[in-house]
Structures are given as structure tokens and as C-alpha cells.
Write a protein that holds these residues in place. Structure first.
Motif, PDB file in Angstrom:
ATOM      1  N   GLN A   1       0.819  -1.207   0.000  1.00  0.00           N
ATOM      2  CA  GLN A   1       0.000   0.000   0.000  1.00  0.00           C
ATOM      3  C   GLN A   1       0.855   1.260   0.000  1.00  0.00           C
ATOM      4  OE1 GLN A   1      -3.310  -0.098   2.923  1.00  0.00           O
ATOM      5  NE2 GLN A   1      -2.652  -2.176   3.414  1.00  0.00           N
ATOM      6  N   SER A   2       2.165   1.080  -0.064  1.00  0.00           N
ATOM      7  CA  SER A   2       3.073   2.213   0.096  1.00  0.00           C
ATOM      8  C   SER A   2       4.088   2.257  -1.034  1.00  0.00           C
ATOM      9  CB  SER A   2       3.803   2.111   1.436  1.00  0.00           C
ATOM     10  OG  SER A   2       2.886   2.010   2.504  1.00  0.00           O
ATOM     11  N   ASN A   3       4.719   3.414  -1.170  1.00  0.00           N
ATOM     12  CA  ASN A   3       5.752   3.551  -2.191  1.00  0.00           C
ATOM     13  C   ASN A   3       7.080   3.028  -1.641  1.00  0.00           C
ATOM     14  OD1 ASN A   3       7.264   5.792  -0.878  1.00  0.00           O
ATOM     15  ND2 ASN A   3       5.336   6.885  -1.202  1.00  0.00           N
TER      16      ASN A   3
ATOM     17  N   GLU B   1      11.168   1.667   2.630  1.00  0.00           N
ATOM     18  CA  GLU B   1      12.573   1.660   3.031  1.00  0.00           C
ATOM     19  C   GLU B   1      12.759   2.412   4.346  1.00  0.00           C
ATOM     20  OE1 GLU B   1      16.684   1.188   3.319  1.00  0.00           O
ATOM     21  OE2 GLU B   1      15.095   0.037   2.351  1.00  0.00           O
ATOM     22  N   ARG B   2      12.038   3.503   4.531  1.00  0.00           N
ATOM     23  CA  ARG B   2      12.087   4.223   5.807  1.00  0.00           C
ATOM     24  C   ARG B   2      11.585   3.315   6.931  1.00  0.00           C
ATOM     25  NH1 ARG B   2      14.434   7.384   9.411  1.00  0.00           N
ATOM     26  NH2 ARG B   2      12.986   8.503  10.752  1.00  0.00           N
TER      27      ARG B   2
ATOM     28  N   SER C   1       3.661   5.838  10.035  1.00  0.00           N
ATOM     29  CA  SER C   1       3.082   5.249   8.837  1.00  0.00           C
ATOM     30  C   SER C   1       4.062   4.310   8.156  1.00  0.00           C
ATOM     31  CB  SER C   1       2.652   6.354   7.863  1.00  0.00           C
ATOM     32  OG  SER C   1       2.129   5.798   6.674  1.00  0.00           O
ATOM     33  N   ALA C   2       5.319   4.700   8.081  1.00  0.00           N
ATOM     34  CA  ALA C   2       6.328   3.888   7.409  1.00  0.00           C
ATOM     35  C   ALA C   2       6.569   2.576   8.151  1.00  0.00           C
ATOM     36  CB  ALA C   2       7.632   4.678   7.290  1.00  0.00           C
TER      37      ALA C   2
END
Length: 243
Positions: free
Chosen positions: A125-127, A132-133, A209-210
Motif C-alpha cells: 500500500q506504500s511507495n 525503506e524508511r 506510517s512507514a
């Protein structure tokens, strides 16, 4: 972006996305020979699996976490926290308020011994930059912010550490956001010193979030048992890590 994530986190935390049991009991199992309900621990925790899923494997909506296989000490501490008001969810409090420490320990032990299979991880759901973060926060922390690596306490495989530190993989992103957010806005507490509250205060909305995104997308290893108790000094002093 920051205000968007803070609103998202606060909405889920305030909604009570917490370790919670069902308000209604599951249909009682009746023995074929005498029509009586068997007095077993599995039958007595039937209300729990209404929300937490069969054997405590997690609800299908992403709001109720997996409790199966979590360290017994961790589960016991959370039951105590709900009963005594350190964690806030009215249904849980109402169910637990008259239960003794010994009975809560029995419930915790039962679910710690359940090991149903884990579901497949959530779809991305994330880029890549956010993931990576999240990976770096989990494995390395952020020294500049004073954020320790998650693996320092929750084990290298993030499956938890005996006797009282939970695993963080195999959980939905929304649930992780809700719990980290609850510490962020002060609606979730643990025994003092509350190390998680101290850590989360140093995390930005983007950090939260990350970390939640990366954790929710990890495949659970074949051996998802909690790691042995930590003998080295923890990054922070944490209250009541023993049951």
C-alpha cells in the motif's frame, strides 16, 4: 501529508482499535450425549474469538489483532491493563472487570498456546521510499531522533520475545497504526516507565506510517515462536516486562 496521517492515526486510535474481545459469546458447544455445555477453557473464551477469530488468529476486518501465539506474559499484562483502565475499550473493561488475576493468567496461557497459520501479508500500500524508511526504523532505529530499533526488543524476526514482548508482524496496518497512534495521543498506557510511549513521542506521523506499512507487508517466518528472554540491557527501561 503530516496532518493527513495524524488524522488517520488519531481516528483509528480513538475508535478503540485495540486488543479486544467480543461483546457476545459464540454459540455454545453442546455435547451429544447429555446436552450439557462442556466446562473447558476453550468454551469459556468463546466470547473472545467472536472478534479475535478462531483460536485467536485475528478478525477479518483488521481492527482486532491476532492474540494466538503471543507471549503469555504479554497477553496477561494487556488483560490486566484493560481491566484496570490503562488501556481503554469499554467492551473489554466490562468483560474483565470482575475477573481475578489467576483467571486472566489462565486465559493468557490458553491463547499463547494456540498456533493457527498466519494469513498472507497485506498487499503493498506504500511507495518504495516509505517502505525503506520503515525497514530502517525497524532494523536500525533513528539515532538522531533517539528512536531505538524495533528488533532490539521485539526480536530479530519481529515475532516477539518471551516472556512479555509481543511480535509485530502478522498484524494489519490499520491495527498497527491504531496502537502506535494510541500511544502518540496518550490513550494507551503501560506500566511505568512506559518505554513505548517515550519512543512514539519521538516518531513523526510519517515515521509511524512507514513502520506500520513495512511491518504489515512482511511474511511471517515458519517458526513464529517468540525469541528467548533478553539477557542484554534493553535500549530503554520498560515497566513490567515480566508477567
Amino acid at each position: 501529508m503530516r496532518s493527513k496521517y495524524l488524522r488517520f492515526i488519531c481516528r483509528f486510535a480513538a475508535a478503540g482499535l485495540v486488543f479486544a474481545a467480543g461483546a457476545a459469546a459464540a454459540a455454545p458447544a453442546v455435547t451429544a450425549d447429555n446436552g450439557k455445555i462442556p466446562d473447558t477453557i476453550a468454551q469459556r473464551v468463546a466470547a473472545c474469538v467472536v472478534c479475535h477469530g478462531k483460536e485467536g488468529r485475528a478478525g477479518s476486518d483488521g481492527y482486532y489483532p491476532r492474540i494466538a501465539g503471543k507471549p503469555a506474559g504479554y497477553l496477561y499484562n494487556q488483560l490486566i491493563n484493560f481491566r484496570d483502565g490503562k488501556r481503554t475499550y469499554p467492551v473489554m473493561t466490562a468483560m474483565l472487570e470482575n475477573m481475578s488475576d489467576a483467571y486472566l493468567r489462565e486465559i493468557a496461557q490458553y491463547f499463547s498456546e494456540q498456533h493457527p497459520p498466519y494469513p498472507e501479508p497485506q498487499a503493498a500500500q506504500s511507495n518504495p521510499a516509505e517502505l525503506e524508511r520503515g525497514r530502517r526504523l525497524v532494523h536500525d532505529g533513528d539515532k538522531a531522533k533517539g528512536i531505538p530499533a524495533c528488533v532490539a526488543c521485539h526480536s530479530a524476526k519481529m515475532t516477539g520475545t518471551a516472556p512479555a514482548i509481543p511480535g509485530l508482524i502478522g498484524l494489519p496496518r490499520d491495527y498497527l497504526l491504531g496502537q502506535i497512534g494510541a500511544w502518540k495521543i496518550g490513550t494507551r498506557h503501560a506500566a511505568q516507565p512506559d518505554c513505548m510511549a517515550d519512543i512514539v513521542k519521538k516518531m513523526s506521523a510519517e515515521d509511524i506510517s512507514a513502520a506500520a506499512a513495512w511491518l504489515s507487508e512482511q511474511r511471517v517466518p515458519a517458526d513464529a515462536s517468540p525469541a528467548p528472554a533478553i539477557t542484554a540491557k534493553l535500549p530503554l527501561e520498560c515497566g513490567k516486562l515480566a508477567p
